[in-house]
Design a protein around this motif. Structure first.
Motif, PDB file in Angstrom:
ATOM      1  N   ARG A   3       0.828  -1.221   0.000  1.00 12.34           N
ATOM      2  CA  ARG A   3       0.000   0.000   0.000  1.00 12.34           C
ATOM      3  C   ARG A   3       0.852   1.257   0.000  1.00 12.34           C
ATOM      4  NH1 ARG A   3      -4.573  -1.721   4.379  1.00 12.34           N
ATOM      5  NH2 ARG A   3      -5.540  -3.302   3.075  1.00 12.34           N
ATOM      6  N   LEU A   4       1.902   1.212   0.730  1.00 14.48           N
ATOM      7  CA  LEU A   4       2.784   2.375   0.796  1.00 14.48           C
ATOM      8  C   LEU A   4       3.431   2.643  -0.553  1.00 14.48           C
ATOM      9  CD1 LEU A   4       3.810   4.555   2.668  1.00 14.48           C
ATOM     10  CD2 LEU A   4       5.689   3.051   3.297  1.00 14.48           C
ATOM     11  N   GLY A   5       3.835   1.585  -1.226  1.00  9.11           N
ATOM     12  CA  GLY A   5       4.435   1.724  -2.554  1.00  9.11           C
ATOM     13  C   GLY A   5       3.429   2.247  -3.553  1.00  9.11           C
ATOM     14  N   LEU A   6       2.207   1.741  -3.472  1.00 11.54           N
ATOM     15  CA  LEU A   6       1.147   2.210  -4.374  1.00 11.54           C
ATOM     16  C   LEU A   6       0.853   3.687  -4.128  1.00 11.54           C
ATOM     17  CD1 LEU A   6      -0.923   1.572  -6.549  1.00 11.54           C
ATOM     18  CD2 LEU A   6      -2.482   0.826  -4.743  1.00 11.54           C
ATOM     19  N   ALA A   7       0.839   4.085  -2.885  1.00 16.17           N
ATOM     20  CA  ALA A   7       0.581   5.492  -2.558  1.00 16.17           C
ATOM     21  C   ALA A   7       1.643   6.384  -3.164  1.00 16.17           C
ATOM     22  CB  ALA A   7       0.514   5.669  -1.046  1.00 16.17           C
ATOM     23  N   PHE A   8       2.929   5.981  -3.081  1.00 18.22           N
ATOM     24  CA  PHE A   8       4.000   6.792  -3.664  1.00 18.22           C
ATOM     25  C   PHE A   8       3.894   6.826  -5.186  1.00 18.22           C
ATOM     26  CE2 PHE A   8       6.306   6.382   0.420  1.00 18.22           C
ATOM     27  CZ  PHE A   8       6.572   7.732   0.606  1.00 18.22           C
ATOM     28  N   LYS A   9       3.502   5.669  -5.793  1.00 15.83           N
ATOM     29  CA  LYS A   9       3.369   5.623  -7.243  1.00 15.83           C
ATOM     30  C   LYS A   9       2.269   6.576  -7.705  1.00 15.83           C
ATOM     31  CE  LYS A   9       3.547   2.358 -10.972  1.00 15.83           C
ATOM     32  NZ  LYS A   9       3.582   0.993 -11.388  1.00 15.83           N
ATOM     33  N   ILE A  10       1.133   6.614  -6.963  1.00  7.74           N
ATOM     34  CA  ILE A  10       0.034   7.523  -7.310  1.00  7.74           C
ATOM     35  C   ILE A  10       0.470   8.963  -7.117  1.00  7.74           C
ATOM     36  CG2 ILE A  10      -2.291   8.284  -6.621  1.00  7.74           C
ATOM     37  CD1 ILE A  10      -2.863   5.359  -5.862  1.00  7.74           C
ATOM     38  N   LEU A  11       1.210   9.200  -6.070  1.00  5.02           N
ATOM     39  CA  LEU A  11       1.640  10.549  -5.736  1.00  5.02           C
ATOM     40  C   LEU A  11       2.629  11.102  -6.756  1.00  5.02           C
ATOM     41  CD1 LEU A  11       1.354  12.753  -3.590  1.00  5.02           C
ATOM     42  CD2 LEU A  11       3.233  11.702  -2.355  1.00  5.02           C
ATOM     43  N   PHE A  12       3.549  10.246  -7.285  1.00  7.58           N
ATOM     44  CA  PHE A  12       4.600  10.756  -8.157  1.00  7.58           C
ATOM     45  C   PHE A  12       4.430  10.398  -9.625  1.00  7.58           C
ATOM     46  CE2 PHE A  12       6.684  10.574  -3.964  1.00  7.58           C
ATOM     47  CZ  PHE A  12       6.991  11.920  -3.849  1.00  7.58           C
ATOM     48  N   SER A  13       3.410   9.605  -9.978  1.00  8.91           N
ATOM     49  CA  SER A  13       3.199   9.257 -11.375  1.00  8.91           C
ATOM     50  C   SER A  13       1.831   9.771 -11.799  1.00  8.91           C
ATOM     51  CB  SER A  13       3.284   7.733 -11.574  1.00  8.91           C
ATOM     52  OG  SER A  13       2.832   7.381 -12.847  1.00  8.91           O
ATOM     53  N   GLY A  14       1.821  10.738 -12.708  1.00  9.64           N
ATOM     54  CA  GLY A  14       0.565  11.308 -13.190  1.00  9.64           C
ATOM     55  C   GLY A  14      -0.302  10.269 -13.879  1.00  9.64           C
ATOM     56  N   GLU A  15       0.370   9.348 -14.644  1.00  6.63           N
ATOM     57  CA  GLU A  15      -0.384   8.329 -15.369  1.00  6.63           C
ATOM     58  C   GLU A  15      -1.090   7.380 -14.395  1.00  6.63           C
ATOM     59  OE1 GLU A  15       0.561   4.575 -18.272  1.00  6.63           O
ATOM     60  OE2 GLU A  15       1.883   6.312 -18.434  1.00  6.63           O
ATOM     61  N   THR A  16      -0.415   6.947 -13.358  1.00 11.18           N
ATOM     62  CA  THR A  16      -1.001   6.047 -12.368  1.00 11.18           C
ATOM     63  C   THR A  16      -2.112   6.771 -11.600  1.00 11.18           C
ATOM     64  OG1 THR A  16       1.114   4.910 -12.145  1.00 11.18           O
ATOM     65  CG2 THR A  16      -0.502   4.536 -10.415  1.00 11.18           C
ATOM     66  N   ALA A  17      -1.889   8.012 -11.278  1.00 17.83           N
ATOM     67  CA  ALA A  17      -2.892   8.793 -10.555  1.00 17.83           C
ATOM     68  C   ALA A  17      -4.160   8.918 -11.395  1.00 17.83           C
ATOM     69  CB  ALA A  17      -2.341  10.176 -10.219  1.00 17.83           C
ATOM     70  N   LYS A  18      -3.985   9.118 -12.740  1.00 21.37           N
ATOM     71  CA  LYS A  18      -5.150   9.224 -13.615  1.00 21.37           C
ATOM     72  C   LYS A  18      -5.902   7.903 -13.669  1.00 21.37           C
ATOM     73  CE  LYS A  18      -6.561  10.652 -18.257  1.00 21.37           C
ATOM     74  NZ  LYS A  18      -7.902  10.400 -17.952  1.00 21.37           N
ATOM     75  N   LYS A  19      -5.190   6.777 -13.760  1.00 22.14           N
ATOM     76  CA  LYS A  19      -5.828   5.461 -13.806  1.00 22.14           C
ATOM     77  C   LYS A  19      -6.640   5.203 -12.527  1.00 22.14           C
ATOM     78  CE  LYS A  19      -2.477   3.134 -16.793  1.00 22.14           C
ATOM     79  NZ  LYS A  19      -1.434   2.094 -16.846  1.00 22.14           N
ATOM     80  N   VAL A  20      -6.050   5.543 -11.408  1.00 21.66           N
ATOM     81  CA  VAL A  20      -6.755   5.329 -10.133  1.00 21.66           C
ATOM     82  C   VAL A  20      -7.980   6.233 -10.055  1.00 21.66           C
ATOM     83  CG1 VAL A  20      -6.566   5.589  -7.622  1.00 21.66           C
ATOM     84  CG2 VAL A  20      -4.715   4.503  -8.908  1.00 21.66           C
ATOM     85  N   SER A  21      -7.815   7.470 -10.480  1.00 25.00           N
ATOM     86  CA  SER A  21      -8.945   8.405 -10.456  1.00 25.00           C
ATOM     87  C   SER A  21     -10.079   7.920 -11.362  1.00 25.00           C
ATOM     88  CB  SER A  21      -8.475   9.789 -10.890  1.00 25.00           C
ATOM     89  OG  SER A  21      -9.562  10.669 -10.975  1.00 25.00           O
ATOM     90  N   ASP A  22      -9.696   7.464 -12.591  1.00 26.77           N
ATOM     91  CA  ASP A  22     -10.712   6.942 -13.508  1.00 26.77           C
ATOM     92  C   ASP A  22     -11.393   5.711 -12.927  1.00 26.77           C
ATOM     93  OD1 ASP A  22     -10.143   8.952 -15.272  1.00 26.77           O
ATOM     94  OD2 ASP A  22      -8.949   7.693 -16.655  1.00 26.77           O
ATOM     95  N   ALA A  23     -10.633   4.846 -12.299  1.00 22.47           N
ATOM     96  CA  ALA A  23     -11.205   3.633 -11.718  1.00 22.47           C
ATOM     97  C   ALA A  23     -12.184   3.980 -10.588  1.00 22.47           C
ATOM     98  CB  ALA A  23     -10.091   2.726 -11.201  1.00 22.47           C
ATOM     99  N   LEU A  24     -11.871   5.006  -9.841  1.00 19.85           N
ATOM    100  CA  LEU A  24     -12.755   5.391  -8.730  1.00 19.85           C
ATOM    101  C   LEU A  24     -14.022   6.091  -9.211  1.00 19.85           C
ATOM    102  CD1 LEU A  24     -10.151   6.640  -6.097  1.00 19.85           C
ATOM    103  CD2 LEU A  24     -11.493   4.540  -6.026  1.00 19.85           C
ATOM    104  N   THR A  25     -13.909   6.888 -10.267  1.00 15.36           N
ATOM    105  CA  THR A  25     -15.091   7.617 -10.742  1.00 15.36           C
ATOM    106  C   THR A  25     -15.938   6.807 -11.703  1.00 15.36           C
ATOM    107  OG1 THR A  25     -13.788   8.661 -12.490  1.00 15.36           O
ATOM    108  CG2 THR A  25     -14.079   9.896 -10.433  1.00 15.36           C
ATOM    109  N   ASN A  26     -15.373   5.881 -12.428  1.00  9.49           N
ATOM    110  CA  ASN A  26     -16.120   5.045 -13.369  1.00  9.49           C
ATOM    111  C   ASN A  26     -16.189   3.629 -12.824  1.00  9.49           C
ATOM    112  OD1 ASN A  26     -16.285   7.205 -15.167  1.00  9.49           O
ATOM    113  ND2 ASN A  26     -14.291   6.733 -16.024  1.00  9.49           N
ATOM    114  N   ALA A  27     -17.105   3.429 -11.888  1.00 15.48           N
ATOM    115  CA  ALA A  27     -17.248   2.102 -11.294  1.00 15.48           C
ATOM    116  C   ALA A  27     -17.675   1.124 -12.374  1.00 15.48           C
ATOM    117  CB  ALA A  27     -18.275   2.133 -10.175  1.00 15.48           C
ATOM    118  N   PRO A  28     -17.167  -0.092 -12.360  1.00 17.47           N
ATOM    119  CA  PRO A  28     -17.528  -1.076 -13.380  1.00 17.47           C
ATOM    120  C   PRO A  28     -19.028  -1.377 -13.340  1.00 17.47           C
ATOM    121  CG  PRO A  28     -15.936  -1.990 -11.798  1.00 17.47           C
ATOM    122  CD  PRO A  28     -16.232  -0.593 -11.400  1.00 17.47           C
ATOM    123  N   ALA A  29     -19.570  -1.682 -14.535  1.00 15.76           N
ATOM    124  CA  ALA A  29     -20.993  -2.014 -14.633  1.00 15.76           C
ATOM    125  C   ALA A  29     -21.278  -3.274 -13.838  1.00 15.76           C
ATOM    126  CB  ALA A  29     -21.379  -2.200 -16.090  1.00 15.76           C
ATOM    127  N   GLY A  30     -22.493  -3.334 -13.313  1.00 12.31           N
ATOM    128  CA  GLY A  30     -22.873  -4.526 -12.564  1.00 12.31           C
ATOM    129  C   GLY A  30     -22.761  -4.332 -11.064  1.00 12.31           C
TER     130      GLY A  30
END
Length: 173
Positions: A3-30
């Motif tokens: 979790r700590l590594g993932l947090a740093f990756k989100i914090l310092f990688s714009g691409e990873t941060a965007k993926k996480v943001s998209d995943a949180l706002t666009n919940a999968p169907a079903g």
């Protein structure tokens, strides 16, 4: 990756941060969306018939219900007449305040009057009434009444007393 590594990756990688943001706002169907919590509704205010409110006012101000419910066979005419005077005054005050009644026809009983619209609800024709669509004339038997307002007070009591016309009075000694 922890979790700590993932947090740093989100914090310092714009691409990873965007993926996480998209995943949180666009919940999968079903997956069901969380249900909105319903607001608790306040309990409905108790209601009371306006007829009960009118009876209550007539009882409070004129002792009308007491008089009508009292058997008067044992009283002489003078006793009944004396009681009626106060009841009449109180009932008149209540009706005038709440309804402001006035005569429909401002003529004395017995006068000859012309009725231009005999089909209106303001007139009741009696006697030899022929089917007619035009104006008619006849002798005024009763002038009728019309309410010029209807201002029965709103009741603000509790539900269990909605049908109470007059509370029972108990004197504590």
């Amino acid at each position: 990756m922890g979790r700590l590594g993932l947090a740093f990756k989100i914090l310092f990688s714009g691409e990873t941060a965007k993926k996480v943001s998209d995943a949180l706002t666009n919940a999968p169907a079903g997956l069901p969306e969380p249900a909105a919590k319903p607001k608790p509704q306040p309990p409905p205010k108790p209601t009371r018939s306006e007829a009960i409110t009118l009876l209550s006012a007539l009882q409070r101000e004129a002792r009308f219900v007491d008089f009508i419910q009292e058997p008067i066979d044992g009283y002489n005419d003078a006793q009944v007449g004396a009681a009626v005077r106060e009841i009449h005054r109180g009932c008149h005050d209540v009706l005038t305040r709440m309804f402001a009644p006035t005569p429909i026809v401002d003529q004395p009983e017995g006068a000859t009057v012309e009725v231009s619209d005999p089909a209106s609800g303001a007139y009741r024709l009696t006697g030899q009434v022929a089917q007619t669509s035009g104006a008619v004339s006849g002798q005024l038997v009763h002038h009728g009444w019309v309410a010029n307002k209807c201002e029965v007070p709103k009741w603000s009591g509790e539900g269990e007393s909605a049908d109470v016309i007059a509370a029972a009075e108990v004197q504590i000694s």
